[in-house]
Enzyme design. Structure first.
Site, PDB file in Angstrom:
ATOM      1  N   THR A 119       4.435 -20.842  14.892  1.00 49.79           N
ATOM      2  CA  THR A 119       4.022 -21.275  16.220  1.00 49.79           C
ATOM      3  C   THR A 119       3.965 -22.787  16.324  1.00 49.79           C
ATOM      4  OG1 THR A 119       2.787 -19.259  16.711  1.00 49.79           O
ATOM      5  CG2 THR A 119       2.100 -21.248  17.853  1.00 49.79           C
ATOM      6  N   GLY A 195       7.692  -8.863   6.655  1.00 48.55           N
ATOM      7  CA  GLY A 195       6.996  -8.517   5.413  1.00 48.55           C
ATOM      8  C   GLY A 195       5.881  -7.511   5.633  1.00 48.55           C
ATOM      9  N   GLU A 268      -4.291 -30.058  27.650  1.00 51.09           N
ATOM     10  CA  GLU A 268      -3.057 -30.763  27.324  1.00 51.09           C
ATOM     11  C   GLU A 268      -1.984 -30.517  28.375  1.00 51.09           C
ATOM     12  OE1 GLU A 268      -3.431 -31.230  22.464  1.00 51.09           O
ATOM     13  OE2 GLU A 268      -1.884 -29.907  23.296  1.00 51.09           O
ATOM     14  N   ALA A 411      -3.297 -25.470  12.714  1.00 52.08           N
ATOM     15  CA  ALA A 411      -2.197 -25.471  11.751  1.00 52.08           C
ATOM     16  C   ALA A 411      -2.597 -26.150  10.447  1.00 52.08           C
ATOM     17  CB  ALA A 411      -0.976 -26.164  12.359  1.00 52.08           C
ATOM     18  N   HIS A 539      -9.448 -56.546  11.278  1.00 55.16           N
ATOM     19  CA  HIS A 539      -9.764 -57.018  12.624  1.00 55.16           C
ATOM     20  C   HIS A 539      -8.567 -57.747  13.213  1.00 55.16           C
ATOM     21  CE1 HIS A 539     -12.057 -58.645  15.975  1.00 55.16           C
ATOM     22  NE2 HIS A 539     -11.522 -59.842  15.697  1.00 55.16           N
TER      23      HIS A 539
END
Length: 557
Positions: A119, A195, A268, A411, A539
């Site tokens: 995915t 499988g 999103e 993930a 910085h």
């Protein structure tokens, strides 16, 4: 996130094998917070020693659990093996486990019935980041105020929909090829087919219409991931009523799209669609948007990511029926009150995106052959990812990682779990601290987090009898953020003032997804605030937001 995602049930397995994708862990009882980072749980079981043989009781820290072959009439384990390790599912979790196994000297095979990458690579994190990269640039170019503040003049920005879609598809293809090549180059055998566990340390695989092959291994890892969860009453046609799988192809940019669920996926995609010109309506079952986030961060994110954009929302409602557009009629959405179940409203929109989370992809794995019963589709495991059978016993040499076990549907969590399992099977005990695993939402600006939210931390403190303190810093005080004209943002630290333990860190702002790792690594390594506040940061950089955050914390010794 639409609360029906917590009722996710088993999704039938076909020829395809998927892996996990795309925060914070409850303290009292496990709940399911799905996809792209909403973590299910990070509970701590007491440890069990790894060197256990069949029908032996192993105990540690006062707890014991019987390990049983649980094979019924399925025979005995083979005496010699084709492989040291077989992994079912070649997503990010399976890939991470395979690479670490080879590094440890294990002869390894991975079984994949669809495409390598699962995915995340093909229908999740990877292509979505390509679309979000486009939306970020479009949003910047479209902001006249932002450009003028930088002294820039830009003509009207536009986009080519097919070009954007091709960018996402090409990125997925490239990463998929990289994953495949990395395994081949290291000698991992990639076995094509579905499988199924047929007995102790024994797996069959094959394509529909062809004879099955039987292979054996000393240890087996299940890494079959998840698929989009679609609640009852919602008809998905793949064109006008879609899941994230369809949306990532960007076959259209509707004028008005309803997004069911305001978790990571929904947020999103709202960022993508609004940047490309769509109007968005959120449909959320809970009383507030973004329920999986720290409440303070969620309120700020709503003020920046929702309110100024062409987004409206309905909260406290269920979408009980969604009918695709047909014969010139729009998509219709029937809403009911989440509490009273009374009819509330009917919406007519151009499209609807179902972002109600993920469901484990575990049917057809043959778990009944080893007396394992799933829990709402999830494979039950202990804290070492060892599979637990229907009698509460550990199944020897069988592990499950990633979305299929539901511990943390990310993930990178799947990959970390796979690596942890490989450590165990090669003789080094390892327990993954899920509270140290970060999560991120790649909106503009980004949101990231690790550890507990403030309410969770206070609940834990009340139960265990310690004080909680909170420190905050603003991006408005950061030179680099101001140079980019991106001063909107907040970093929040939740900690114990008595011993300096970091309980959680939450960031909303520019590159928050990159900044969170200093905090997550500190939690993983057990680094306390009194030590990390002496770390030196370059910085001017955005990392100084975290530097100031840790320095502002008040530890009592």
């Amino acid at each position: 996130m639409h609360s029906v995602c917590s009722q996710a049930t088993t999704v039938p397995r076909s020829n395809f094998v998927f892996d996990s994708r795309s925060p914070a862990s409850p303290l009292s009882k496990p709940i399911n917070l799905r996809f792209c980072g909403l973590r299910k749980e990070a509970f701590g079981f007491s440890g069990l020693t790894h060197s256990c043989s069949s029908r032996v009781r192993c105990s540690s820290r006062g707890h014991s659990k019987e390990i049983s072959a649980s094979t019924g009439n399925n025979g005995t384990p083979p005496k010699s093996f084709d492989y040291d390790l077989i992994i079912i599912g070649a997503g990010v979790g399976g890939h991470g486990a395979a690479l670490h196994a080879v590094e440890k000297g294990l002869r390894t095979a991975i079984i994949e019935g669809d495409v390598v990458g699962g995915t995340c690579v093909n229908r999740g994190c990877v292509p979505s980041k390509a679309l979000l990269a486009v939306s970020g640039k479009m949003r910047e170019l479209q902001s006249e105020h932002h450009m003028k503040a930088l002294g820039l003049q830009v003509s009207a920005a536009g986009y080519d929909r097919q070009g954007v879609a091709d960018h996402a598809n090409n990125l997925a293809s490239k990463i998929r090829s990289n994953l495949t090549n990395s395994m081949k180059s290291l000698g991992v055998d990639i076995l094509t087919g579905v499988g199924t566990v047929v007995g102790p340390q024994k797996v069959k695989y094959g394509k529909v219409g062809f004879p099955d092959n039987i292979v054996t291994a000393k240890d087996i890892i299940i890494a079959t991931g998840s698929v989009p969860f679609v609640p009852k009453g919602i008809e998905v046609d793949g064109k006008t009523v879609i899941t994230s799988d369809h949306a990532l192809k960007l076959e259209s940019v509707p004028d008005w799209i309803a997004i069911v669920g305001s978790g990571y996926i929904g947020l999103e995609f709202s960022d993508v669609y609004t940047a490309l010109g769509s109007e968005v309506t959120f449909i959320e079952a809970l009383d507030q948007l973004m329920p999986g986030f720290d409440p303070e961060i969620g309120k700020l994110a709503q003020r920046v990511l929702i309110n100024p954009r062409k987004i409206d929302y309905h909260t406290g409602v269920f979408a009980t029926k969604i009918t695709p557009a047909k014969d010139g009629k729009p998509v219709t959405i029937e809403l009911i009150d989440a509490k009273t179940k009374e009819p509330k409203d009917t919406l007519e929109v151009d499209a609807a995106l179902i972002a109600t989370g993920r469901a484990p992809f575990t049917n057809g794995l043959g778990l009944e052959n080893i007396n394992v019963v799933t829990q709402r589709g999830f494979v039950p495991v202990d804290e070492r990812m060892r599979v637990i059978d229907a009698n509460g016993n550990l199944v020897p040499h069988l592990y499950c990682i990633g979305d299929a076990n539901g511990k943390m549907m990310l993930a990178h969590a799947a990959s970390a779990q796979g690596i942890s399992v490989v450590e165990q099977v090669t003789g080094r005990d390892h327990v993954l601290n899920h509270l140290s695993i970060p999560a991120a939402c790649f909106t503009h600006p980004e949101i990231s987090m690790v550890g507990l939210t403030e309410p969770q931390a206070r609940e834990k403190a009340e139960k265990e009898g310690f004080e909680v303190s909170v420190a905050k810093t603003s991006f408005k005080a950061n030179t680099k953020a101001l140079a980019e004209n991106e001063g909107e943002g907040l970093a929040k630290l939740i900690y114990r003032p008595d011993n300096g333990e970091i309980l959680g860190v939450h960031i909303f702002g520019l590159h928050a997804a990159d900044l969170i790792h200093e905090a997550s690594n500190a939690i993983a390594l057990g680094t306390r605030i009194q030590d990390i506040k002496f770390a030196v940061h370059a910085h001017p950089t955005l990392s100084e937001v975290l530097d100031e955050l840790f320095k502002s914390a008040k530890v009592s010794f």
